[in-house]
Design a protein around this motif. Structure first.
Motif, PDB file in Angstrom:
ATOM      1  N   ALA A 133     -13.163   4.228  12.009  1.00  0.00           N
ATOM      2  CA  ALA A 133     -13.101   5.372  11.101  1.00  0.00           C
ATOM      3  C   ALA A 133     -12.230   5.119   9.875  1.00  0.00           C
ATOM      4  O   ALA A 133     -12.481   5.689   8.804  1.00  0.00           O
ATOM      5  CB  ALA A 133     -12.587   6.598  11.857  1.00  0.00           C
ATOM      6  N   PHE A 134     -11.201   4.260  10.022  1.00  0.00           N
ATOM      7  CA  PHE A 134     -10.206   4.157   8.971  1.00  0.00           C
ATOM      8  C   PHE A 134     -10.085   2.740   8.404  1.00  0.00           C
ATOM      9  O   PHE A 134     -10.561   1.777   8.991  1.00  0.00           O
ATOM     10  CB  PHE A 134      -8.843   4.628   9.500  1.00  0.00           C
ATOM     11  CG  PHE A 134      -8.852   6.045   9.985  1.00  0.00           C
ATOM     12  CD1 PHE A 134      -9.255   7.080   9.152  1.00  0.00           C
ATOM     13  CD2 PHE A 134      -8.481   6.360  11.280  1.00  0.00           C
ATOM     14  CE1 PHE A 134      -9.275   8.390   9.594  1.00  0.00           C
ATOM     15  CE2 PHE A 134      -8.496   7.667  11.740  1.00  0.00           C
ATOM     16  CZ  PHE A 134      -8.894   8.686  10.893  1.00  0.00           C
ATOM     17  N   ASN A 135      -9.408   2.669   7.267  1.00  0.00           N
ATOM     18  CA  ASN A 135      -9.188   1.415   6.554  1.00  0.00           C
ATOM     19  C   ASN A 135      -7.924   0.750   7.101  1.00  0.00           C
ATOM     20  O   ASN A 135      -6.819   0.985   6.617  1.00  0.00           O
ATOM     21  CB  ASN A 135      -9.063   1.695   5.053  1.00  0.00           C
ATOM     22  CG  ASN A 135      -8.670   0.462   4.255  1.00  0.00           C
ATOM     23  OD1 ASN A 135      -8.953  -0.664   4.662  1.00  0.00           O
ATOM     24  ND2 ASN A 135      -8.019   0.678   3.123  1.00  0.00           N
TER      25      ASN A 135
ATOM     26  N   GLU B 159     -10.374  13.842  14.266  1.00  0.00           N
ATOM     27  CA  GLU B 159     -10.813  12.779  13.364  1.00  0.00           C
ATOM     28  C   GLU B 159     -10.019  12.719  12.062  1.00  0.00           C
ATOM     29  O   GLU B 159     -10.223  11.831  11.273  1.00  0.00           O
ATOM     30  CB  GLU B 159     -12.311  12.928  13.063  1.00  0.00           C
ATOM     31  CG  GLU B 159     -13.187  12.557  14.235  1.00  0.00           C
ATOM     32  CD  GLU B 159     -12.939  11.141  14.743  1.00  0.00           C
ATOM     33  OE1 GLU B 159     -12.627  10.246  13.944  1.00  0.00           O
ATOM     34  OE2 GLU B 159     -13.032  10.928  15.952  1.00  0.00           O
TER      35      GLU B 159
ATOM     36  N   TYR C  76     -10.664   4.736  15.951  1.00  0.00           N
ATOM     37  CA  TYR C  76      -9.843   4.766  14.750  1.00  0.00           C
ATOM     38  C   TYR C  76     -10.009   3.530  13.885  1.00  0.00           C
ATOM     39  O   TYR C  76      -9.919   3.596  12.654  1.00  0.00           O
ATOM     40  CB  TYR C  76      -8.376   4.991  15.112  1.00  0.00           C
ATOM     41  CG  TYR C  76      -8.121   6.393  15.583  1.00  0.00           C
ATOM     42  CD1 TYR C  76      -8.461   7.485  14.795  1.00  0.00           C
ATOM     43  CD2 TYR C  76      -7.571   6.654  16.829  1.00  0.00           C
ATOM     44  CE1 TYR C  76      -8.265   8.783  15.215  1.00  0.00           C
ATOM     45  CE2 TYR C  76      -7.360   7.954  17.272  1.00  0.00           C
ATOM     46  CZ  TYR C  76      -7.715   9.011  16.456  1.00  0.00           C
ATOM     47  OH  TYR C  76      -7.518  10.302  16.888  1.00  0.00           O
ATOM     48  N   CYS C  77     -10.253   2.377  14.511  1.00  0.00           N
ATOM     49  CA  CYS C  77     -10.477   1.169  13.712  1.00  0.00           C
ATOM     50  C   CYS C  77     -11.778   1.261  12.933  1.00  0.00           C
ATOM     51  O   CYS C  77     -11.883   0.740  11.819  1.00  0.00           O
ATOM     52  CB  CYS C  77     -10.480  -0.075  14.603  1.00  0.00           C
ATOM     53  SG  CYS C  77      -8.841  -0.557  15.183  1.00  0.00           S
TER      54      CYS C  77
ATOM     55  N   GLY D 114      -9.192   9.885   5.006  1.00  0.00           N
ATOM     56  CA  GLY D 114     -10.184   9.267   4.135  1.00  0.00           C
ATOM     57  C   GLY D 114     -10.136   7.756   4.186  1.00  0.00           C
ATOM     58  O   GLY D 114     -10.058   7.156   5.262  1.00  0.00           O
ATOM     59  N   ASP D 115     -10.138   7.128   3.012  1.00  0.00           N
ATOM     60  CA  ASP D 115     -10.098   5.669   2.947  1.00  0.00           C
ATOM     61  C   ASP D 115      -8.689   5.147   2.687  1.00  0.00           C
ATOM     62  O   ASP D 115      -8.509   3.998   2.272  1.00  0.00           O
ATOM     63  CB  ASP D 115     -11.063   5.151   1.875  1.00  0.00           C
ATOM     64  CG  ASP D 115     -10.727   5.657   0.485  1.00  0.00           C
ATOM     65  OD1 ASP D 115      -9.796   6.474   0.358  1.00  0.00           O
ATOM     66  OD2 ASP D 115     -11.409   5.244  -0.476  1.00  0.00           O
ATOM     67  N   ALA D 116      -7.670   5.978   2.930  1.00  0.00           N
ATOM     68  CA  ALA D 116      -6.282   5.551   2.743  1.00  0.00           C
ATOM     69  C   ALA D 116      -5.967   4.390   3.685  1.00  0.00           C
ATOM     70  O   ALA D 116      -6.510   4.298   4.783  1.00  0.00           O
ATOM     71  CB  ALA D 116      -5.325   6.710   3.005  1.00  0.00           C
ATOM     72  N   PRO D 117      -5.096   3.481   3.281  1.00  0.00           N
ATOM     73  CA  PRO D 117      -4.720   2.360   4.161  1.00  0.00           C
ATOM     74  C   PRO D 117      -3.980   2.853   5.400  1.00  0.00           C
ATOM     75  O   PRO D 117      -3.154   3.764   5.316  1.00  0.00           O
ATOM     76  CB  PRO D 117      -3.822   1.503   3.272  1.00  0.00           C
ATOM     77  CG  PRO D 117      -3.309   2.435   2.225  1.00  0.00           C
ATOM     78  CD  PRO D 117      -4.394   3.437   1.992  1.00  0.00           C
TER      79      PRO D 117
ATOM     80  N   TYR E 277       0.849  -1.196   0.000  1.00  0.00           N
ATOM     81  CA  TYR E 277       0.000   0.000   0.000  1.00  0.00           C
ATOM     82  C   TYR E 277       0.888   1.253   0.000  1.00  0.00           C
ATOM     83  O   TYR E 277       1.266   1.748   1.063  1.00  0.00           O
ATOM     84  CB  TYR E 277      -0.895   0.016   1.233  1.00  0.00           C
ATOM     85  CG  TYR E 277      -1.788  -1.196   1.366  1.00  0.00           C
ATOM     86  CD1 TYR E 277      -2.987  -1.302   0.660  1.00  0.00           C
ATOM     87  CD2 TYR E 277      -1.430  -2.246   2.218  1.00  0.00           C
ATOM     88  CE1 TYR E 277      -3.794  -2.418   0.784  1.00  0.00           C
ATOM     89  CE2 TYR E 277      -2.240  -3.367   2.354  1.00  0.00           C
ATOM     90  CZ  TYR E 277      -3.420  -3.444   1.634  1.00  0.00           C
ATOM     91  OH  TYR E 277      -4.218  -4.552   1.763  1.00  0.00           O
TER      92      TYR E 277
ATOM     93  N   ASP F 154     -10.050  13.817   8.998  1.00  0.00           N
ATOM     94  CA  ASP F 154     -10.877  13.395   7.882  1.00  0.00           C
ATOM     95  C   ASP F 154     -10.080  13.255   6.587  1.00  0.00           C
ATOM     96  O   ASP F 154     -10.465  12.506   5.688  1.00  0.00           O
ATOM     97  CB  ASP F 154     -12.019  14.394   7.662  1.00  0.00           C
ATOM     98  CG  ASP F 154     -13.021  14.376   8.800  1.00  0.00           C
ATOM     99  OD1 ASP F 154     -13.144  13.327   9.444  1.00  0.00           O
ATOM    100  OD2 ASP F 154     -13.666  15.411   9.047  1.00  0.00           O
TER     101      ASP F 154
END
Length: 258
Positions: free
Chosen positions: A222-224, A173, A219-220, A178-181, A101, A175
């Motif tokens: 909220a995030f990828n 947060e 955080y788990c 985003g959906d970044a690993p 990634y 934001d």
């Protein structure tokens, strides 16, 4: 899940290489159900790969072996969860995850900055691990929380290159991740030594279990999350096993939150 039993660069009290095994033994007395999350480990597929057989001394082959095992886990379509061991073992796992990634971000819970460029002449040290990880992911992609120990130079360097929160910072947060690993690394000395004394380098002024658990959940969700670790538990300084129970509970919450 797998163990990385290495503490060859521990700068204070050794013993973290026994951490993964102690957590496993204590886990037989841990409920699989989390009342915090209303989830159960019996509903989750987790494979325990056991402890890696790592050599003593030179950290280079140790990190290479951790990298290779983590890469295999990722190539099998699974999510790596590593049990340390001292914090340097994180570098081996992050190398493999960052290779998969390229846009990897790191969330780092710790009492210590771990941003030295070298420690006693060595660049591969648990005191340098986040600096080495920065070389893999670059500026603005590391978020450190709970930091309350480090050199003046480390704190100055952090201002220019990473997002670092001293002490018990307010939650943000972020934001823009985003959906970044995201890779999460949890050094258990982020907890206050009155609650978790069994680490190689205890630091006063730390968090409570409830604080760390809250961050993990937030955080788990909220995030990828694409990988994580739990490091620096040292069983020789845990004569009554309370810290093993705490570490096991944190691990349960981490798995179920992901």
């Amino acid at each position: 899940m797998f163990g990385a039993p290495y503490d060859g660069t521990t700068s204070n009290r050794p013993g973290a290489r026994f951490g993964g095994g102690a957590i496993r033994r204590e886990s037989f007395g841990l409920e699989t159900y989390s009342p915090y999350l209303d989830r159960d480990l019996e509903d989750v597929k987790v494979f325990d790969g056991g402890e890696l057989e790592l050599p003593f001394g030179d950290p280079v082959p140790v990190l290479e072996q951790i990298y290779a095992y983590t890469k295999k886990v990722i190539s099998d379509g699974k999510l790596p969860i590593m049990l340390g061991g001292e914090h340097l073992v994180t570098l081996g796992a992050v190398r493999a995850v960052a290779e998969k990634y390229p846009n990897l971000h790191i969330i780092h819970f710790d009492a210590h900055a771990d941003l030295r460029d070298e420690y006693l002449g060595q660049k591969l040290s648990h005191a340098c691990v986040i600096r080495r990880c920065h070389e893999l992911v670059g500026d603005g992609r590391i978020f450190s929380f709970g930091i309350r120990s480090g050199t003046r130079e480390e704190f100055e360097w952090a201002k220019a290159h990473i997002h670092s929160g001293k002490f018990l910072m307010e939650k943000e947060e972020y934001d823009f991740i985003g959906d970044a690993p995201v890779y999460i690394t949890i050094d258990l000395d982020v907890l206050d030594p009155s609650e978790f004394p069994a680490t190689g380098t205890p630091e006063a002024g730390g968090w409570r279990f409830s604080t760390l658990r809250g961050y993990i959940k937030d955080y788990c969700v909220a995030f990828n999350i694409v990988g994580c670790d739990l490091v620096e538990y040292s069983p020789p300084y845990d004569p009554n096993g309370v810290c093993a129970a705490t570490a096991g509970k944190i691990l349960r919450e981490l798995i179920l939150s992901i």
